[in-house]
Every structure is written in structure tokens, then in C-alpha cells.
Design an enzyme around this catalytic site. Structure first.
Site: not given
Ligand SMILES: NC(=O)c1ccc[n+]([C@@H]2O[C@H](COP(=O)([O-])OP(=O)(O)OC[C@H]3O[C@@H](n4cnc5c(N)ncnc54)[C@H](O)[C@@H]3O)[C@@H](O)[C@H]2O)c1
Ligand SMILES: O=c1ccn([C@@H]2O[C@H](COP(=O)(O)OP(=O)(O)O[C@H]3O[C@H](CO)[C@H](O)[C@H](O)[C@H]3O)[C@@H](O)[C@H]2O)c(=O)[nH]1
Length: 320
Positions: A51, A70, A114, A138
């Protein structure tokens, strides 16, 4: 550079770690595996399980040129039900990281921010100058971390970049999205194509958009990785820069489902469900700043290609 990748066992972090290694950097991954998978850590990276809040001082003491942060809790719904998990897990953890970077003189930081920091947009596409008014915990925690980074950069000379991702999608070969709790549209639709789910729920068909469903800006995870490399190269001591990362083109939920049908050849039944609380109708990025200042150019903006890469990854993992 010798780089620490926190969250490098997660979706975005593992893809970026792989690309950093390919670019010739030395990579150490720190992850507590709370939502990640050890086998997602690329083989060329050294893996430390722990952690951040507990071990970051000891880890950074060995000397690093930069940190890509990340690691986070990132489920919007959970953040509303259990905010403490997000203020502690995201904000306190990030402050511990910043203090340890200061103590050990780690010069560079790239942070995963984000689109959720903006909340309901007043203008679309959204520029970095748009007001930040997150509609969920978040997003609020990510915005708080952005503010903390700004003040640490100014006071302690950190070269910092926050990258505000819009909707990350796609995969890089065998590395892709496999969240135990999946909330994202594309992986959920692909679970229907795999036969793991009967249908996809469309969260609302009465939005003020062309086909009535929400519009989002889907960005390929490899284009995102490119931006991280550019951010590392372009960072300046004492400055905190913020960049939106998206393609600047929106696709509706129905368009995404249609693309998944086309790519998978599966009919993918869809059922209209109530709106999901907190969803803005349209989220599309203006990434002009990243284009002009970083020279970033997304190479994989085509939604069919993004879905195809996600499908290839999903199919290979499930032997379908
Ligand atoms: N996936 C998306 O669409 C999206 C969109 C916007 C922002 N983000 C941001 O990008 C980053 C990565 O997202 P992701 O989808 O890969 O998420 P993810 O959950 O797959 O990856 C996050 C990783 O961080 C690790 N982790 C969490 N807390 C920890 C801690 N305290 N110490 C050590 N490790 C820890 C988890 O085990 C995991 O492997 C995140 O910060 C998320 O908020 C993601
Ligand atoms: O089963 C589902 C899942 C999603 N959606 C729709 O699909 C779109 C995309 O949804 P996601 O959950 O894939 O993504 P979000 O746009 O909600 O989320 C993204 O944008 C957020 C900011 O608003 C955060 O940054 C988040 O991590 C990032 O993945 C949204 O309109 C949601 O309402 C559906 O209709 N059905």
C-alpha cells in the site's frame, strides 16, 4: 529514467508500464493488488506489492527520476456510498506520496486525473479552463489531489503533470480492462457478446442528444500511454500542468453498442433502463492544449478499432 509506476497492476497502469519499458525506461511497479492483477505487471518491471500509504517512503528512498501515479479507488457509485474510502485511499495516499517525493527529491510526477473533476459541463468540448464542479466524491478527491499537486509543485519545485482522462478503452495485446467490479460500458457490452450477461442496460434514452443516449469521448489506452511519455519529457520544475485527454469526438451509448455488434457479430440485446445518477448527457474533451504543448496526437481515434482491440483482448482471455 528510473520510474515508479503506482497502480501498475491495474488496467491503465499496466499498459503504460509496458510502453515505458519499450521506450527504454527502468520501471518499478508498486501496487497493493486491491483491484489489480499481479500477472498484468509487464515482465520487464520489478514488482513491489504494498500500500502506497505504508511503504512509499522506503520505496522512494532508493532514488527515482519520476513517479507515474495511477493507483486509486475509481468507482463513482462506491465513492458516494463510502466516501471515507476515497478521501483516505485517494487524497491521504496522494499527500503521503507527495511528502515522500519531497523528502527524497523525486523530481517528476504524472498523475491520473479525470474528466469527473469538471462535473456537468457548461461548454462542450471541455477545455482545461472550464469550471471544476465535480458531481461525485470520486471526482472531488481527484480534484483535491490536483490542488495538492499545484501547491507542492510551486513550493518544492516538483515538475508535475495531471492528465485528465475521458473514457479510456481498448487494450494492448494481452493487457486490458478486467475490473472485478466492472462499470464501464464497452467491457460490459463485450460480456454480453461472450455470453456472460444476457443484455446490456442503456441508462436512459431521453437525454438531450441526437439518439437520446449519453455521449462520451472514448480514448484508446495506447494513445493515453503516449501522452504519459510526452508528459514526462516535457515537464518543468516548479510547474503543474493539466491536460485533457480525449479524441474530441463523442459517441452515444447506442453507437457504441452498434459498433460492438458489428465487431463481434453478436446481436447484443439491449434494454432501456432508468438514467444512472450523476451521469452528464455529453462529455467530450478539448485536447487542444495537449496537442499544442505536448505535441500529442491520438493515433487510434476510430471507435471500431478501439472496440476491436478490446474484443480481441476479451476473447483471448476467455478462450472464445
Ligand atoms: N479507466 C478509466 O476510464 C479512467 C478514467 C479517468 C481516470 N482514470 C484513473 O486512472 C487510474 C487508473 O485507472 P484503472 O482503470 O487502470 O484502475 P484500476 O483499478 O484497474 O487500477 C488501479 C490500480 O491501483 C492499485 N491501487 C489502488 N490503491 C492502491 C494503494 N493505496 N497502494 C497501491 N496500489 C493501489 C490497484 O490494485 C490497481 O491495480 C485511476 O487513478 C483512475 O482514477 C481512469
Ligand atoms: O451498463 C452500462 C454502463 C454504462 N452506460 C452508459 O455508458 C456511458 C459510459 O459509461 P462508463 O461507466 O463507461 O463511463 P463514464 O462516462 O461514467 O465514466 C468515465 O468518466 C467518469 C467521469 O465522468 C470517470 O472519469 C470514469 O472513471 C470514466 O470511466 C454513460 O453514459 C453510462 O450511462 C450504460 O448505458 N450502461
Amino acid at each position: 529514467m528510473k520510474l515508479l509506476v503506482t497502480g501498475g497492476a491495474g488496467y491503465v497502469g499496466s499498459v503504460c508500464a509496458a510502453r515505458l519499458l519499450e521506450a527504454g525506461h527502468e520501471v518499478v511497479v508498486l501496487d497493493d493488488l486491491s483491484t489489480g492483477h499481479e500477472d498484468a505487471v509487464p515482465s520487464g518491471a520489478r514488482f513491489i506489492r504494498g500500500d502506497i500509504a505504508e511503504v512509499i517512503g522506503d520505496v522512494l528512498a532508493e532514488g527515482f527520476d519520476g513517479v507515474l501515479h495511477f493507483a486509486a479507488k475509481s468507482l463513482v457509485g462506491e465513492s458516494m456510498q463510502d466516501p471515507g474510502k476515497y478521501w483516505t485511499g485517494n487524497v491521504l495516499t496522494a499527500v503521503r506520496l507527495l511528502d515522500a517525493m519531497k523528502e527524497h527529491g523525486t523530481p517528476k510526477l504524472v498523475f491520473s486525473s479525470t474528466a469527473a473533476t469538471y462535473g456537468e459541463p457548461r461548454e462542450v468540448p471541455i477545455p482545461e479552463t472550464a469550471p471544476t464542479a465535480p458531481t461525485n466524491t470520486y471526482g472531488a478527491t481527484k480534484l483535491a489531489i490536483d490542488h495538492a499537486i499545484t501547491s507542492y509543485a510551486a513550493a518544492h519545485g516538483l515538475a508535475a503533470t495531471s492528465l485528465r482522462y475521458f473514457n479510456v478503452a481498448g487494450a494492448y495485446g494481452s493487457i486490458g480492462e478486467r475490473h472485478a467490479t466492472e462499470t464501464h460500458l464497452i467491457p460490459l457490452v463485450l460480456q454480453v457478446a461472450l455470453g456472460q450477461r444476457e443484455h446490456i442496460s442503456i441508462y436512459g434514452e431521453d437525454w438531450p442528444t441526437e439518439d437520446g443516449t449519453c455521449v462520451r469521448d472514448y480514448i484508446h489506452v495506447l494513445d493515453l500511454a503516449d501522452a504519459h511519455l510526452l508528459a514526462l519529457e516535457n515537464a518543468t520544475a516548479g510547474e503543474h500542468r493539466i491536460y485533457n485527454l480525449g479524441n474530441g469526438t463523442g459517441f452515444s451509448v447506442k453507437q457504441v453498442i452498434d459498433t460492438c455488434r458489428e465487431v463481434t457479430g453478436h446481436p447484443i440485446p439491449a434494454v432501456v433502463a432508468p438514467r444512472r445518477a450523476g451521469d452528464p448527457a455529453v462529455l467530450v474533451a478539448s485536447a487542444e492544449r495537449a496537442r499544442t504543448e505536448l505535441g500529442w496526437k491520438p493515433e487510434r481515434a476510430d471507435i471500431t478499432g478501439i472496440v476491436r482491440d478490446a474484443w480481441e483482448f476479451t476473447r483471448a482471455r476467455h478462450g472464445a
